[in-house]
Write a protein that holds these residues in place. Structure first.
Motif, PDB file in Angstrom:
ATOM      1  N   ASN A  96       5.831  -7.375 -10.350  1.00  0.00           N
ATOM      2  CA  ASN A  96       5.662  -6.335 -11.362  1.00  0.00           C
ATOM      3  C   ASN A  96       4.215  -5.874 -11.342  1.00  0.00           C
ATOM      4  O   ASN A  96       3.362  -6.395 -12.058  1.00  0.00           O
ATOM      5  CB  ASN A  96       6.041  -6.860 -12.747  1.00  0.00           C
ATOM      6  CG  ASN A  96       5.984  -5.776 -13.807  1.00  0.00           C
ATOM      7  OD1 ASN A  96       5.515  -4.665 -13.570  1.00  0.00           O
ATOM      8  ND2 ASN A  96       6.476  -6.084 -14.992  1.00  0.00           N
TER       9      ASN A  96
ATOM     10  N   GLU B 188      10.360  -5.165 -16.514  1.00  0.00           N
ATOM     11  CA  GLU B 188      10.479  -4.800 -15.098  1.00  0.00           C
ATOM     12  C   GLU B 188      11.438  -3.637 -14.921  1.00  0.00           C
ATOM     13  O   GLU B 188      11.136  -2.652 -14.225  1.00  0.00           O
ATOM     14  CB  GLU B 188      10.960  -6.024 -14.319  1.00  0.00           C
ATOM     15  CG  GLU B 188      10.934  -5.881 -12.824  1.00  0.00           C
ATOM     16  CD  GLU B 188      11.467  -7.132 -12.138  1.00  0.00           C
ATOM     17  OE1 GLU B 188      12.074  -6.999 -11.062  1.00  0.00           O
ATOM     18  OE2 GLU B 188      11.295  -8.249 -12.685  1.00  0.00           O
TER      19      GLU B 188
ATOM     20  N   ALA C 125       8.769 -10.541  -9.484  1.00  0.00           N
ATOM     21  CA  ALA C 125       9.991  -9.799  -9.792  1.00  0.00           C
ATOM     22  C   ALA C 125      11.196 -10.736  -9.761  1.00  0.00           C
ATOM     23  O   ALA C 125      11.386 -11.466  -8.789  1.00  0.00           O
ATOM     24  CB  ALA C 125      10.179  -8.658  -8.802  1.00  0.00           C
TER      25      ALA C 125
END
Length: 863
Positions: A467, A504, A543
């Motif tokens: 992210n 995200e 992520a």
């Protein structure tokens, strides 16, 4: 147990011979004589199901596979194994098929693959043993790839610099082994077994070229920690010899005098670095990240440009700060509100404290009673109507903050500056760090800044792995409302679209609505009062949203394209995986184009590693440009390999011109995917061709580069950086692949200004539209930089992909330019030619943080 197998598999009652074969297949041993003699007739599928669910197969077979211990089946001779294969043909059709060499049919790995590959048997094993069976299948595949090889060897010695030993294939199928030394799943060293070992030659015969020595860096592991090293064949993944334990203790290997000399040298280096930071030198000195706190004290966040010319409030901006108090304490809320009140330039803001336990809500209510700009919301569900109300105001922004995070005094002023940009962004993000106290026992001690996160221009490829925006950012309220509507069409159960775990996906939804703008200043600091359940470092930004949940929010060019995250074998010490794109045409011809002059052993090693680790070796079109080789062994190898169909040879007898050789190779290529590759490379990534095809199939990608490593597996190339020493250079040189900063560069798939021609891949249509390498002005050097610039100017991405890793024996075949006056003069001339072609390109790198110094080699430093 369960239902009979489909078709005729394991139908009917078991005979004594059937029962004996089931014991050998499932348990790897013969049945006790009494069991066979007294067995009552029972259906074959019931017996098989019971054995598949037994504790014995769990402990003795599946665990042995996962732990890479010898299997009980390996005690069977060829007659028994071939008998098991015949029995499977007769009783279990539809299982995993025996592929490739028929000689592999009667091996342990082939028999177990046949058994475990049957759908019903696999369901039994998965239901009884879960993920253990899944892991066992991975190790079984590696064992299957080893085939009939019979490896012998071991690690004999390891110190702080080298790992040495020997290895050979007793079957004779591989004459020179490419080896990997691993710690768990992490590759820590790579080597070729080519040194002559007279002791092994006398004992085992053969050519004796079986010794190896690999450089490595144990200093990156915890001092004093015992490290278990395992030796593997790189092409099959097979384990060779027993594990070797390395104590990783300098005391065991250095004298006291050496230790003192080392300590004094480190002290001197630190003093030298500090001496460079005296006030009169601050205008040009670079700060190592180890001295980040000093950098933050000297280089405070400046006011934005508009504040220098106006004392007014600046651009119109009304900011609602949503403070997520879940998991935080009352003090965290107080700190965040206090920083809001310290904002310069009288910004228009209001704060909403959301959630938290009763003590947090009580503290927030007390703050709200004293300041009408503060409100308290019991949950994020209440924030939805607020966002919709704000969406009607064109100058309304929503800033997402976590309780305990501290905004810099100029943060909202910089937000106003960014919001006024043309074209207008829909999201603004910034750099961040963390503050900690030197001693908890004395909280009055001055805090220090640590863990800097320096971001850069938004990169969608990087966002799939990390992210890169962060969990705290600002967005236009109208854009947030549209993004929440998009997320509501694809909800995740039980997760509010504004929750931290959903940020995200929120970033991806906002990315689809407009531009994301980065402010290159530390506008946010995470205090010690933030939620205790979050990791302190950047690992919290890895992520984690599954591809299926992200797919509807991804760019249009990516829709319908499958991808997955996979562990990084080279940087296994870091928590972030790398993305692999699945090719739609996995068997499409991939042309590998390699120029060489002599150096047959390098070419052999390069080609062998490509073919051994390829998912579709038969789809490789390897073309060698023989630029006037005279070495007899090189000519013999090229003739032999061409006759065997492993490669094609294009003879070009003319002065060396890298650009012209590769242009000629591109003309001769059979495939629509082209890989320009140096002969002094060795592939480390299994299934590399699969990963490369997946990237090249993307229409937004113009060129792909790989992570190149020195022989000791430190970084040689992780993308080309513009503005390095006023020109160009390689990213992260000599750093370790699992250095913490690798999360943001060498381990991150991302767009870069250029990649090296040592590994440069593209589609044929891109090469044709952009034009080939400049063989008139840039015959030897900087041709890759020029070509990548033209790709970027054509609106396509140049991607650095750490999912592809190779050892690069840098300039081993051509030599270094600085060691030869004529070569250095030619390189200087070509540098001037490149500067004439692109006079404004190298002042700075658009994909790199502007504060990162371009004048410090290796370690990342801040200007």
């Amino acid at each position: 147990m369960g239902e009979p197998l489909v078709g005729d598999g394991l139908a009917g009652l078991a005979s004594a011979d059937d029962l004996a074969q089931l014991y050998r297949l499932f348990l790897g041993r013969a049945a006790e004589p009494g069991v066979l003699a007294g067995a009552q007739p029972r259906p074959l599928h019931e017996l098989a199901g019971e054995m598949a669910a037994s504790d014995e197969i769990n402990q003795c077979v599946l665990h042995a596979l996962v732990q890479q211990r010898p299997l009980p089946h390996q005690a069977f001779d060829d007659t028994v194994l071939n008998g098991l294969a015949d029995w499977l043909d007769a009783h279990l059709p539809g299982g995993g098929e025996s592929q490739g060499d028929p000689a592999l049919r009667g091996t342990t790995a082939a028999v177990l693959s046949r058994l475990y590959g049957h759908p019903q048997v696999a369901r039994w094993l998965l239901a009884a043993h879960g993920s253990l069976f899944t892991q066992a299948l991975v190790e079984l595949a590696a064992l299957r790839r080893a085939g009939p090889h019979r490896f012998d060897g071991k690690i004999e010695f390891a110190n702080r610099d080298f790992i040495s030993g020997w290895a050979l294939d007793l079957s004779g199928r591989q004459t020179r082994l490419q080896l990997e030394v691993r710690r768990g799943d992490q590759v820590v060293a790579s080597a070729l077994a080519v040194s002559f070992r007279p002791d092994i030659h006398q004992r085992l015969g053969g050519h004796g070229l079986v010794g190896f020595r690999a450089r490595w860096h144990p200093a990156r592991f915890t001092p004093g920690e015992s490290i278990e090293l395992r030796l593997h064949d790189a092409s099959t993944g097979a384990l060779i010899g027993a594990p070797y334990r390395y104590a990783n203790s300098c005391v065991d290997q250095l004298t006291v005098a050496q230790l003192l000399a080392k300590e004094f040298d480190e002290i001197k280096q630190r003093l030298d670095a500090l001496a460079g930071m005296v006030p009169q030198a601050l205008g040009y000195a670079a700060f190592p990240l180890a001295h980040f706190d000093l950098y933050r004290r000297v280089r405070r966040v400046p006011p934005p440009p508009w504040m220098a010319v106006s004392a007014a409030d600046g651009p119109p901006l009304h900011t609602t700060v949503l403070i997520d108090a879940e998991g935080a304490g009352p003090q965290a809320v107080r700190l965040s509100i206090e920083r809001l009140r310290e904002q310069h330039a009288r910004p228009h803001w209001q704060a909403c404290v959301v959630g938290g336990d009763p003590a947090v809500r009580e503290a927030a209510s007390a703050l709200a009673a004293a300041d009408p700009r503060i409100t308290v919301l019991p949950s994020l569900e209440e924030a939805g109507p607020l966002t919709l109300a704000l969406a009607s105001k064109p100058d309304a922004w929503l800033l997402l903050l976590q309780a305990g995070e501290l905004l810099d005094a100029h943060a909202l002023a910089w937000l106003a500056q960014a919001a006024a940009q043309v074209p207008a962004p829909c999201l603004v993000y910034w750099d961040e760090d963390r503050v900690e106290h030197r001693g908890k026992a004395l909280p009055q001690r001055q805090a220090r800044h640590v863990d800097p996160i320096l971001r850069s221009a938004f990169d969608a490829d990087a966002m799939l792995e990390l992210n890169v925006v962060g969990t705290s950012f600002a967005a236009r309220a109208a854009a947030v409302a549209d993004a929440l509507a998009a997320l509501a069409r694809h909800p995740r159960d039980g997760i509010h679209p504004l929750a931290r775990d959903e940020r995200e996906r929120l970033v991806w939804a906002l990315h689809g609505l407009g531009r994301l703008s980065h402010v290159p200043h530390f506008l946010l600091t995470r205090s010690e009062q933030t939620a205790a359940d979050e990791p302190l470092g950047a690992s919290r930004l890895v992520a984690r949203i599954e591809p299926a949940a992200l797919q509807p929010l991804l760019p249009t060019a990516w829709q319908g394209r499958a991808w997955q995250r996979q562990p990084d074998a080279i940087a296994g010490g870091l928590p972030k995986p790398v993305v692999h794109w699945q090719p739609r045409a996995p068997e499409a011809v991939l042309s590998v184009l390699i120029p060489t002059r002599d150096h047959g052993e390098l070419v052999r090693q390069c080609v062998d590693s490509l073919r051994a680790l390829a998912a579709q070796a038969q789809a490789l079109d390897i073309v060698i440009a023989d630029n006037g080789s005279t070495d007899a062994s090189t000519l013999s190898y090229l003739a032999e390999a061409q006759a065997g169909g492993r490669l094609r040879v294009l003879r070009i007898d003319e002065p060396f011109n890298w650009s012209r050789l590769n242009n000629r190779l591109a003309e001769a290529a059979h495939g629509d995917r082209l890989l320009f590759l140096n002969n002094d490379t060795c592939m480390l990534t299994r299934g590399w061709d699969h990963a490369l095809r997946g990237l090249l199939e993307r229409p937004d990608v113009g060129a792909v580069g790989a992570r190149l490593l020195y022989e000791d597996l430190s970084i040689q190339h992780a993308g080309i950086v513009f503005g390095f020493e006023g020109f160009v250079g390689h990213e992260a040189v000599e750093r370790q692949p699992d250095d913490p900063q690798a999360l943001f560069d060498s381990q991150l798939t991302r767009q870069v200004s250029g990649v090296t021609g040592a590994f440069l891949a593209c589609r044929r249509d891109v090469f044709a539209s952009v034009g080939g390498f400049d063989d008139e002005r840039l015959g030897v050097t900087f041709n890759d930089v020029d070509w990548c610039l033209r790709v970027t100017q054509a609106g396509l991405k140049v991607l650095y992909a750490p999912a592809l890793s190779l050892v690069h024996y840098e300039s081993k075949s051509r030599g270094f330019d600085f060691m030869n006056l004529a070569k250095q003069q030619r390189a200087d001339h070509e540098r001037e030619q490149l500067l004439q072609k692109h006079p404004a390109a190298f002042a700075a790198d658009p994909f790199r943080h502007p504060a990162i110094s371009g004048w410090v080699h290796g370690e990342k430093s801040l200007n």
